[in-house]
Motif scaffolding. Structure first.
Motif, mmCIF file in Angstrom:
data_model
loop_
_atom_site.group_PDB
_atom_site.id
_atom_site.type_symbol
_atom_site.label_atom_id
_atom_site.label_comp_id
_atom_site.label_asym_id
_atom_site.label_seq_id
_atom_site.Cartn_x
_atom_site.Cartn_y
_atom_site.Cartn_z
ATOM 1 N N GLY B 71 1.049 -1.529 -0.089
ATOM 2 C CA GLY B 71 0.048 0.157 -0.276
ATOM 3 C C GLY B 71 0.945 1.132 -0.165
ATOM 4 N N LEU B 72 0.077 2.401 -0.754
ATOM 5 C CA LEU B 72 0.588 3.513 -0.333
ATOM 6 C C LEU B 72 0.118 4.095 0.235
ATOM 7 C CD1 LEU B 72 3.234 5.669 -1.122
ATOM 8 C CD2 LEU B 72 1.403 5.453 -3.389
ATOM 9 N N ILE B 73 0.230 5.044 1.274
ATOM 10 C CA ILE B 73 -0.563 6.331 1.425
ATOM 11 C C ILE B 73 -0.544 7.483 1.541
ATOM 12 C CG2 ILE B 73 -2.063 6.940 3.919
ATOM 13 C CD1 ILE B 73 -2.602 3.824 4.017
ATOM 14 N N VAL B 74 -0.093 8.460 1.476
ATOM 15 C CA VAL B 74 0.335 9.891 1.624
ATOM 16 C C VAL B 74 -0.555 10.403 1.958
ATOM 17 C CG1 VAL B 74 0.695 12.365 0.703
ATOM 18 C CG2 VAL B 74 1.187 9.049 -0.671
ATOM 19 N N ASN B 75 -0.193 11.304 3.151
ATOM 20 C CA ASN B 75 -0.575 12.321 4.059
ATOM 21 C C ASN B 75 -0.254 13.754 4.078
ATOM 22 O OD1 ASN B 75 -2.682 13.095 5.428
ATOM 23 N ND2 ASN B 75 -1.588 12.520 7.694
ATOM 24 N N PHE B 76 -1.064 14.882 4.113
ATOM 25 C CA PHE B 76 -0.841 16.025 3.809
ATOM 26 C C PHE B 76 -1.219 16.678 3.990
ATOM 27 C CE2 PHE B 76 -0.952 20.730 2.763
ATOM 28 C CZ PHE B 76 0.203 20.921 2.518
ATOM 29 N N GLU B 77 -0.191 17.600 5.983
ATOM 30 C CA GLU B 77 -1.199 18.679 6.231
ATOM 31 C C GLU B 77 -0.597 20.086 7.336
ATOM 32 O OE1 GLU B 77 -1.583 17.030 11.129
ATOM 33 O OE2 GLU B 77 -1.673 14.849 9.544
ATOM 34 N N ALA B 78 -1.082 20.719 6.893
ATOM 35 C CA ALA B 78 -0.407 22.352 6.372
ATOM 36 C C ALA B 78 -1.720 22.920 7.754
ATOM 37 C CB ALA B 78 -1.431 23.147 4.782
ATOM 38 N N SER B 79 -0.569 22.996 9.195
ATOM 39 C CA SER B 79 -0.227 24.593 9.946
ATOM 40 C C SER B 79 -1.537 25.806 9.352
ATOM 41 C CB SER B 79 0.293 24.043 11.213
ATOM 42 O OG SER B 79 0.386 25.163 11.967
ATOM 43 N N GLU B 80 -2.353 25.874 10.593
ATOM 44 C CA GLU B 80 -2.187 27.298 10.064
ATOM 45 C C GLU B 80 -1.860 28.432 10.507
ATOM 46 O OE1 GLU B 80 -5.925 29.958 9.714
ATOM 47 O OE2 GLU B 80 -5.070 27.330 8.560
ATOM 48 N N SER B 93 -5.306 21.906 1.527
ATOM 49 C CA SER B 93 -4.628 21.330 1.908
ATOM 50 C C SER B 93 -5.337 20.060 1.486
ATOM 51 C CB SER B 93 -4.578 21.852 3.509
ATOM 52 O OG SER B 93 -5.501 21.387 3.816
ATOM 53 N N VAL B 94 -6.385 19.792 1.197
ATOM 54 C CA VAL B 94 -6.417 18.186 1.159
ATOM 55 C C VAL B 94 -6.467 18.206 -0.157
ATOM 56 C CG1 VAL B 94 -8.471 16.599 0.931
ATOM 57 C CG2 VAL B 94 -8.332 18.362 2.838
ATOM 58 N N GLU B 95 -6.608 18.967 -1.481
ATOM 59 C CA GLU B 95 -6.094 18.890 -2.888
ATOM 60 C C GLU B 95 -4.326 18.180 -3.066
ATOM 61 O OE1 GLU B 95 -7.201 22.246 -4.535
ATOM 62 O OE2 GLU B 95 -6.481 20.851 -6.598
ATOM 63 N N VAL B 96 -4.012 19.138 -2.023
ATOM 64 C CA VAL B 96 -2.418 18.626 -1.753
ATOM 65 C C VAL B 96 -1.723 17.954 -2.034
ATOM 66 C CG1 VAL B 96 -0.012 19.396 -0.765
ATOM 67 C CG2 VAL B 96 -2.219 21.082 -1.573
ATOM 68 N N GLY B 97 -1.963 16.981 -0.506
ATOM 69 C CA GLY B 97 -2.195 15.352 -0.796
ATOM 70 C C GLY B 97 -2.676 14.499 -1.694
ATOM 71 N N ARG B 98 -4.061 14.936 -1.886
ATOM 72 C CA ARG B 98 -4.325 13.800 -3.233
ATOM 73 C C ARG B 98 -3.575 14.114 -4.287
ATOM 74 N NH1 ARG B 98 -9.471 12.107 -2.308
ATOM 75 N NH2 ARG B 98 -10.090 11.760 -4.260
ATOM 76 N N VAL B 99 -3.572 15.016 -4.541
ATOM 77 C CA VAL B 99 -2.263 15.484 -5.469
ATOM 78 C C VAL B 99 -0.906 14.561 -5.845
ATOM 79 C CG1 VAL B 99 -1.836 17.470 -7.540
ATOM 80 C CG2 VAL B 99 -3.830 17.809 -6.781
ATOM 81 N N THR B 100 -0.705 15.131 -4.544
ATOM 82 C CA THR B 100 0.642 14.668 -4.440
ATOM 83 C C THR B 100 0.381 12.202 -4.368
ATOM 84 O OG1 THR B 100 1.222 16.531 -3.356
ATOM 85 C CG2 THR B 100 2.709 14.668 -2.955
ATOM 86 N N ASP B 101 -0.529 12.362 -3.919
ATOM 87 C CA ASP B 101 -0.703 11.016 -3.840
ATOM 88 C C ASP B 101 -0.889 10.592 -5.386
ATOM 89 O OD1 ASP B 101 -2.832 8.476 -3.983
ATOM 90 O OD2 ASP B 101 -1.771 8.875 -1.999
#
Lengths: 224, 251
Positions: B71-80, B93-101
């Motif tokens: 499996g490959l799981i990509v998680n992106f988090e952007a703090s305020e 920020s959700v989009e960034v994680g999905r596009v990177t994935d």
């Protein structure tokens, strides 16, 4: 015993002295003095102080600042003056009589204003005023931001630095005490002035900053 | 105070606030091995934008419909706290994680079939966690480069063996993301945060040997010629980043 020299650069929590003689920018634990900020040491007769290298603008009564209208209310405007707190401009604090039905006819969202901070409330929010001949709405919407600790560098001795930027780029500039610089002129000239302000922000520590600014303004001008 | 009008005005003359050309990236730097307790990590700076990526390889049960794949799981988090100003808030920020994935998955750079320990029962999962430390625009590209650098940097241990092995990667298939914005009919590569605020629309293209993934954002539009132009620049510029990445990352 003092562990640091004048003009040393210190980090937060660094031990400065054992004599309990800390002044601004320090905190005490017993008799030990530690630095509160990332900054430069200032040794004065009354003790060891730390001047921070960067800082956030805290409004003070009497400050003349450049702000941007972010909200139009019933009898007031909300102004962004680069402070972490809420700032208002009341209709009563204008030079002219305002028709309260059409506040956005005078100042609309996004407009820039030159105003004076005249009251700070206990919760740090501020009231600004446009009463007086010095204050007005500013044409254009171009601003540059600079850290308030670096403002003295941008202005220079008796305004030499800012005057050079103004005359070389042929721009109108106004430096607010909140670190917002209003720039007006032709498109290309504004880009130059912005580049100059950004250079000051980046190289504020450089003793030859004036030469660098002159070089920047000369070089870019030569390309036209 | 983001100079919205001014950016849109000078964009017509192909000028930018920081004096870059329309197809010029900001300075890119990659540091790897910055986190001790991860299997692979990277800190990427593009101008003022900073992101930290960490890779962890852990065993687990496979997905029921893909018994013979890891499996490959990509998680992106952007703090305020990553934003310099309130107006720079990352709305996607959700989009960034999905596009990177998607960029990593569709390039097939990582051979998931080789991550199987026991078919149907035990496979390896590759977790990529990306944190935005500072947002100065173009998090899509920074997240992509950080994730790839961390992947290439990663070495993992299987339970019961002492030997550390790198991930099964095919480095020819590195898919580098390139983000463009369109402001007043001018296309700019690598937007800063104030340019993102002033942009009509945004297009991300991840290119390896071919175009691997694309993502469009914003309310404006791109014509077919615009997309061709963007893809052309992406193919011309990708080697630069790829060289830097392979040089910075020691396997």
């Amino acid at each position: 015993m003092i562990h640091v020299k004048d003009h040393d650069i210190v980090t937060p929590g660094e031990l400065l002295s054992d004599e309990g003689n800390g002044s601004h920018g320090t905190y005490l634990e017993g008799t030990k003095v530690f630095s509160k900020y990332f900054g430069v040491i200032r040794i004065e007769p009354k003790g060891v102080g730390v001047q921070p290298l960067t800082s956030v603008y805290e409004p003070m009564e009497g400050d003349e600042v450049v702000g941007q209208i972010t909200e139009v209310g019933g009898k007031y405007w909300v102004v962004d003056i680069n402070a972490p707190y809420y700032t208002r401009l009341d209709v009563r604090d204008m030079n002219i009589r305002i028709d309260t039905n059409e506040l956005d006819k005078y100042l609309d969202i996004g407009d820039l204003v030159y105003v004076r901070v005249f009251k700070i409330y206990p919760n740090h929010s501020a009231d600004v005023s446009m009463r007086g001949t010095r204050y007005a709405k500013l044409p254009g919407r171009t601003t540059a931001k600079i850290d308030i600790m670096k403002l003295p560098r941008l202005i220079g001795k008796e305004g030499t630095m800012i005057n050079i930027i103004k005359t070389e780029t042929n721009c109108d500039m106004l430096v607010g005490q909140n670190g917002i610089v209003w720039i007006n002129g032709e498109d290309y000239n504004k880009a130059l002035a912005l580049a100059a302000v950004n250079l000051v922000e980046k190289e504020y520590y450089n003793p030859n900053l004036m030469d660098k600014i002159k070089e920047l303004l000369k070089n870019v001008r030569g390309k036209v | 105070m983001d100079n919205y009008d001014y950016i849109r005005e000078i964009a017509k003359k192909k000028m930018r606030l920081d004096g870059r050309k329309s197809d010029e990236r900001r300075h890119l730097s990659i540091k790897t091995g910055v986190i001790n307790h991860s299997d692979g990590s990277a800190l990427v700076e593009l101008g003022g934008t900073k992101a930290l990526a960490g890779v962890k390889v852990l065993p687990g049960e496979p997905f029921p419909d893909r018994a013979d794949e890891g499996g490959l799981i990509v998680n992106f988090e952007a703090s305020e706290l990553a934003n310099n100003y309130e107006s720079d808030r990352i709305m996607y920020s959700v989009e960034v994680g999905r596009v990177t994935d998607r960029g990593i998955r569709e390039s097939n750079i990582i051979d998931l079939k080789k991550l199987v320990i026991e078919a149907g029962k035990k496979v390896l999962f590759v977790y990529i966690d990306i944190f935005a430390i500072n947002n100065d625009g173009n998090l899509l590209d920074v997240a992509n480069i950080a994730a790839l650098s961390a992947l290439v940097n990663a070495v993992y241990k299987i339970e019961g063996s002492e030997e550390k092995v790198p991930l099964p990667l095919n480095l020819d298939k590195l898919a580098i993301s390139h983000t463009f914005v369109k402001i007043s009919d001018t296309i700019l590569l690598d937007p800063s945060v104030s340019e993102e605020n002033a942009a009509d629309t945004r297009l991300s293209i991840a290119v390896g040997e071919k175009i691997n993934s694309m993502q469009k954002g914003g309310s404006g539009f791109f014509t077919a010629e615009d997309v061709d132009y963007c893809a052309g620049i992406a193919f011309a510029k990708k080697e630069e980043v790829k060289n830097l990445l392979t040089k910075a990352v020691k396997r």
